[in-house]
Design a protein around this motif. Structure first.
Motif, PDB file in Angstrom:
ATOM      1  N   LYS A   1       0.942  -1.165  -0.040  1.00 29.83           N
ATOM      2  CA  LYS A   1      -0.062  -0.017   0.079  1.00 29.83           C
ATOM      3  C   LYS A   1       0.776   1.258   0.058  1.00 29.83           C
ATOM      4  O   LYS A   1       1.890   1.424   0.417  1.00 29.83           O
ATOM      5  CB  LYS A   1      -0.994   0.125   1.304  1.00 29.83           C
ATOM      6  CG  LYS A   1      -1.912  -1.205   1.157  1.00 29.83           C
ATOM      7  CD  LYS A   1      -2.918  -0.844   2.368  1.00 29.83           C
ATOM      8  CE  LYS A   1      -4.124  -1.911   2.251  1.00 29.83           C
ATOM      9  NZ  LYS A   1      -4.859  -2.179   3.436  1.00 29.83           N
ATOM     10  N   ALA A   2       0.188   2.258  -0.629  1.00 33.18           N
ATOM     11  CA  ALA A   2       0.992   3.518  -0.603  1.00 33.18           C
ATOM     12  C   ALA A   2       0.457   4.565  -0.516  1.00 33.18           C
ATOM     13  O   ALA A   2      -0.987   4.759  -0.908  1.00 33.18           O
ATOM     14  CB  ALA A   2       2.059   3.610  -2.058  1.00 33.18           C
ATOM     15  N   PRO A   3       0.765   5.711   0.048  1.00 32.50           N
ATOM     16  CA  PRO A   3       0.031   7.041   0.075  1.00 32.50           C
ATOM     17  C   PRO A   3      -0.357   7.570  -1.366  1.00 32.50           C
ATOM     18  O   PRO A   3       0.514   7.433  -2.460  1.00 32.50           O
ATOM     19  CB  PRO A   3       0.951   7.972   0.822  1.00 32.50           C
ATOM     20  CG  PRO A   3       2.340   7.543   0.446  1.00 32.50           C
ATOM     21  CD  PRO A   3       2.193   6.053   0.435  1.00 32.50           C
ATOM     22  N   GLY A   4      -1.582   8.123  -1.560  1.00 37.92           N
ATOM     23  CA  GLY A   4      -1.761   8.641  -2.528  1.00 37.92           C
ATOM     24  C   GLY A   4      -2.638   7.693  -3.673  1.00 37.92           C
ATOM     25  O   GLY A   4      -3.328   8.030  -4.645  1.00 37.92           O
ATOM     26  N   VAL A   5      -2.610   6.359  -3.210  1.00 37.25           N
ATOM     27  CA  VAL A   5      -3.330   5.415  -4.183  1.00 37.25           C
ATOM     28  C   VAL A   5      -4.816   5.104  -3.304  1.00 37.25           C
ATOM     29  O   VAL A   5      -4.811   4.530  -2.495  1.00 37.25           O
ATOM     30  CB  VAL A   5      -2.623   4.019  -4.145  1.00 37.25           C
ATOM     31  CG1 VAL A   5      -3.412   3.014  -5.045  1.00 37.25           C
ATOM     32  CG2 VAL A   5      -1.288   4.451  -5.009  1.00 37.25           C
ATOM     33  N   ALA A   6      -5.832   5.749  -3.698  1.00 38.40           N
ATOM     34  CA  ALA A   6      -7.098   5.543  -3.254  1.00 38.40           C
ATOM     35  C   ALA A   6      -7.585   4.195  -3.751  1.00 38.40           C
ATOM     36  O   ALA A   6      -8.311   3.157  -2.973  1.00 38.40           O
ATOM     37  CB  ALA A   6      -8.185   6.424  -3.582  1.00 38.40           C
ATOM     38  N   VAL A   7      -7.198   3.873  -5.210  1.00 32.39           N
ATOM     39  CA  VAL A   7      -7.622   2.515  -5.427  1.00 32.39           C
ATOM     40  C   VAL A   7      -6.557   2.021  -6.443  1.00 32.39           C
ATOM     41  O   VAL A   7      -6.198   2.584  -7.334  1.00 32.39           O
ATOM     42  CB  VAL A   7      -9.213   2.515  -6.176  1.00 32.39           C
ATOM     43  CG1 VAL A   7      -9.492   0.960  -6.919  1.00 32.39           C
ATOM     44  CG2 VAL A   7     -10.152   3.036  -5.539  1.00 32.39           C
ATOM     45  N   GLY A   8      -6.153   0.850  -6.247  1.00 34.55           N
ATOM     46  CA  GLY A   8      -4.945   0.402  -7.023  1.00 34.55           C
ATOM     47  C   GLY A   8      -5.470  -0.664  -8.232  1.00 34.55           C
ATOM     48  O   GLY A   8      -6.455  -0.735  -8.542  1.00 34.55           O
TER      49      GLY A   8
ATOM     50  N   GLY B   1      -7.179  -4.088  -9.583  1.00 34.54           N
ATOM     51  CA  GLY B   1      -8.162  -4.706  -9.123  1.00 34.54           C
ATOM     52  C   GLY B   1      -9.448  -4.411  -9.448  1.00 34.54           C
ATOM     53  O   GLY B   1     -10.733  -4.742  -9.463  1.00 34.54           O
ATOM     54  N   ASP B   2      -9.496  -3.010  -9.867  1.00 40.45           N
ATOM     55  CA  ASP B   2     -10.703  -2.250 -10.267  1.00 40.45           C
ATOM     56  C   ASP B   2     -10.520  -1.924 -11.886  1.00 40.45           C
ATOM     57  O   ASP B   2      -9.297  -2.159 -12.379  1.00 40.45           O
ATOM     58  CB  ASP B   2     -10.919  -1.149  -9.311  1.00 40.45           C
ATOM     59  CG  ASP B   2     -12.556  -1.071  -9.365  1.00 40.45           C
ATOM     60  OD1 ASP B   2     -13.341  -0.949 -10.228  1.00 40.45           O
ATOM     61  OD2 ASP B   2     -12.933  -0.746  -8.047  1.00 40.45           O
ATOM     62  N   ASP B   3     -11.548  -0.959 -12.334  1.00 43.46           N
ATOM     63  CA  ASP B   3     -11.420  -0.773 -13.796  1.00 43.46           C
ATOM     64  C   ASP B   3     -10.191   0.110 -14.075  1.00 43.46           C
ATOM     65  O   ASP B   3      -9.754   0.312 -15.107  1.00 43.46           O
ATOM     66  CB  ASP B   3     -12.899  -0.339 -14.313  1.00 43.46           C
ATOM     67  CG  ASP B   3     -13.864  -1.525 -14.581  1.00 43.46           C
ATOM     68  OD1 ASP B   3     -13.467  -2.394 -14.902  1.00 43.46           O
ATOM     69  OD2 ASP B   3     -15.078  -1.338 -14.108  1.00 43.46           O
ATOM     70  N   CYS B   4     -10.227   1.081 -12.884  1.00 40.28           N
ATOM     71  CA  CYS B   4      -9.342   2.106 -12.924  1.00 40.28           C
ATOM     72  C   CYS B   4      -8.385   2.389 -11.735  1.00 40.28           C
ATOM     73  O   CYS B   4      -9.207   2.005 -10.796  1.00 40.28           O
ATOM     74  CB  CYS B   4      -9.768   3.383 -13.536  1.00 40.28           C
ATOM     75  SG  CYS B   4     -10.642   3.463 -14.943  1.00 40.28           S
ATOM     76  N   ALA B   5      -7.403   2.902 -11.810  1.00 36.29           N
ATOM     77  CA  ALA B   5      -6.537   3.204 -10.475  1.00 36.29           C
ATOM     78  C   ALA B   5      -7.217   4.461 -10.301  1.00 36.29           C
ATOM     79  O   ALA B   5      -7.431   5.635 -11.129  1.00 36.29           O
ATOM     80  CB  ALA B   5      -5.222   3.480 -10.887  1.00 36.29           C
ATOM     81  N   VAL B   6      -7.331   4.873  -9.019  1.00 34.46           N
ATOM     82  CA  VAL B   6      -7.790   6.185  -8.452  1.00 34.46           C
ATOM     83  C   VAL B   6      -6.944   6.953  -7.551  1.00 34.46           C
ATOM     84  O   VAL B   6      -6.250   6.350  -6.376  1.00 34.46           O
ATOM     85  CB  VAL B   6      -9.141   5.993  -7.738  1.00 34.46           C
ATOM     86  CG1 VAL B   6      -9.504   7.365  -7.066  1.00 34.46           C
ATOM     87  CG2 VAL B   6     -10.120   5.332  -8.309  1.00 34.46           C
ATOM     88  N   LEU B   7      -6.149   7.858  -7.999  1.00 34.55           N
ATOM     89  CA  LEU B   7      -4.982   8.362  -7.295  1.00 34.55           C
ATOM     90  C   LEU B   7      -5.195   9.966  -6.985  1.00 34.55           C
ATOM     91  O   LEU B   7      -6.046  10.664  -7.515  1.00 34.55           O
ATOM     92  CB  LEU B   7      -3.788   8.495  -8.441  1.00 34.55           C
ATOM     93  CG  LEU B   7      -3.588   6.841  -9.157  1.00 34.55           C
ATOM     94  CD1 LEU B   7      -2.616   7.206 -10.476  1.00 34.55           C
ATOM     95  CD2 LEU B   7      -3.100   5.805  -8.188  1.00 34.55           C
ATOM     96  N   GLU B   8      -4.166  10.263  -5.953  1.00 31.73           N
ATOM     97  CA  GLU B   8      -4.284  11.677  -5.906  1.00 31.73           C
ATOM     98  C   GLU B   8      -2.751  12.490  -5.992  1.00 31.73           C
ATOM     99  O   GLU B   8      -1.825  11.564  -5.822  1.00 31.73           O
ATOM    100  CB  GLU B   8      -4.404  11.560  -4.221  1.00 31.73           C
ATOM    101  CG  GLU B   8      -5.882  11.129  -3.690  1.00 31.73           C
ATOM    102  CD  GLU B   8      -5.913  10.928  -2.214  1.00 31.73           C
ATOM    103  OE1 GLU B   8      -5.093  11.468  -1.388  1.00 31.73           O
ATOM    104  OE2 GLU B   8      -7.075  10.585  -1.733  1.00 31.73           O
TER     105      GLU B   8
END
Length: 322
Positions: free
Chosen positions: A21-28, A30-37
């Motif tokens: 796990k890493a900061p800035g990664v809301a969804v990594g 396993g989903d259709d898209c990565a969600v990043l900050e």
């Protein structure tokens, strides 16, 4: 284990579990898209690259773990060239029949170890079967403060030309591999496990030193040619000032023409940048391993001052896929 026994989604799950796990990664993964900050006030940098078996590497020469590491570094180098910080990577693999899961595990382990070295995270990608060679596609995203972005297009007449580290080691290793020889450890390391100059790129950009910058991937002359074209200027390079790898220096004794490996060999992944005269004192104060190798001139074109003192026109020669 055969990949067919594990299946595509089993292999992806194997990768997902290996990613920390890493900061800035809301969804990594396993989903259709990565969600990043992204950090506020910073601009997004994105680059992508392909590595194709028998074009960029040969498996009989290459440890799979080191291939994983190199796949990261050659992409992260583009972020370093713009003064940025690498943050997220995406990995696509076209996998040929017969490649064992254990080999893929070694590749992924190398890939993730290099990500950790650069403080970046694998957040997505894709896998499929390849009817031919192993195909590796990597996309990297990074960020840079808007005011610190460095492009290829800022060089001006009178600027000094600098390069980091040493040149020619990777190309010399490749030449020896193609000849069926074993390269020495230094050259082999530069070829199989290069290091992107992220810390240097950030330091230069944060101090506002470079007027332009690019990484040396296709060869010094080729990449300098890209920079000159973007900036609309020319350059003169001093051959005797080039910082050569130890292995390349040794090879010059018996093969003086080996100097061309430093000029056109490629895959050094050093930073090539220009510095206005008034900022050279700032560069000296950073005390970083860089070498002044020439200057930017008004007239378009590229010339190399040979060790004899003769100035010869030079074409921006280097690696070209086509």
């Amino acid at each position: 284990m055969k990949l067919s026994e594990l299946g595509e989604f089993g292999f992806i799950e194997r990768i997902r579990q290996a990613v920390a796990k890493a900061p800035g990664v809301a969804v990594g993964i396993g989903d259709d898209c990565a969600v990043l900050e992204l950090p506020p006030g910073e601009r997004l940098l994105t680059s992508t690259d392909l590595l194709i078996e028998d074009v960029h590497f040969r498996r009989e020469w290459t440890d799979m773990g080191l291939l994983g590491r190199k796949s990261v570094s050659v992409n992260v180098s583009d972020i370093a060239a713009m003064g940025g910080t690498p943050r997220y990577l995406y990995l696509g693999l076209g996998i040929p029949d017969g490649l064992a899961v254990e080999e893929l595990d070694a590749f992924v382990a190398g890939f993730l170890s290099a990500c950790a070295d650069y403080g970046a995270t694998l957040v997505g990608g894709d896998t499929c079967r390849s009817p031919g060679p192993l195909l590796i596609s990597v996309t990297v995203e990074g960020t840079v403060p808007a005011a610190e972005l460095v492009c290829r297009s800022g060089a001006r007449p009178g600027d000094a030309v600098y390069v980091s580290g040493t040149l020619g080691g990777s190309a010399l290793a490749l030449r020896r591999l193609l000849a069926g020889e074993t390269p020495d450890a230094e050259a082999a390391g530069r070829h199989h496990d290069p290091r992107a100059r992220v810390e240097l790129g950030r330091a230069l950009a944060a101090a506002g030193i470079p007027s332009s910058m690019i990484d040396v991937s296709d060869g010094l002359l080729a990449d300098l040619g890209h920079l000159l074209e973007a900036s609309g200027v020319g350059a003169e390079i001093d051959e005797s000032a080039l910082p050569l790898s130890e292995a390349l220096q040794a090879s010059l004794i018996d093969a003086p023409n080996s100097i061309e490996l430093a000029l056109s060999g490629g895959e050094d992944y050093e930073l090539l940048f220009t510095v206005p005269p008034e900022r050279e004192s700032l560069l000296a104060a950073l005390a970083v391993p860089v070498t002044r190798i020439g200057r930017i001139v008004l007239a378009a074109g590229l010339a190399v001052k040979q060790r004899s003192g003769t100035l010869r026109p030079a074409s921006p020669a280097g690696y070209n896929h086509f």
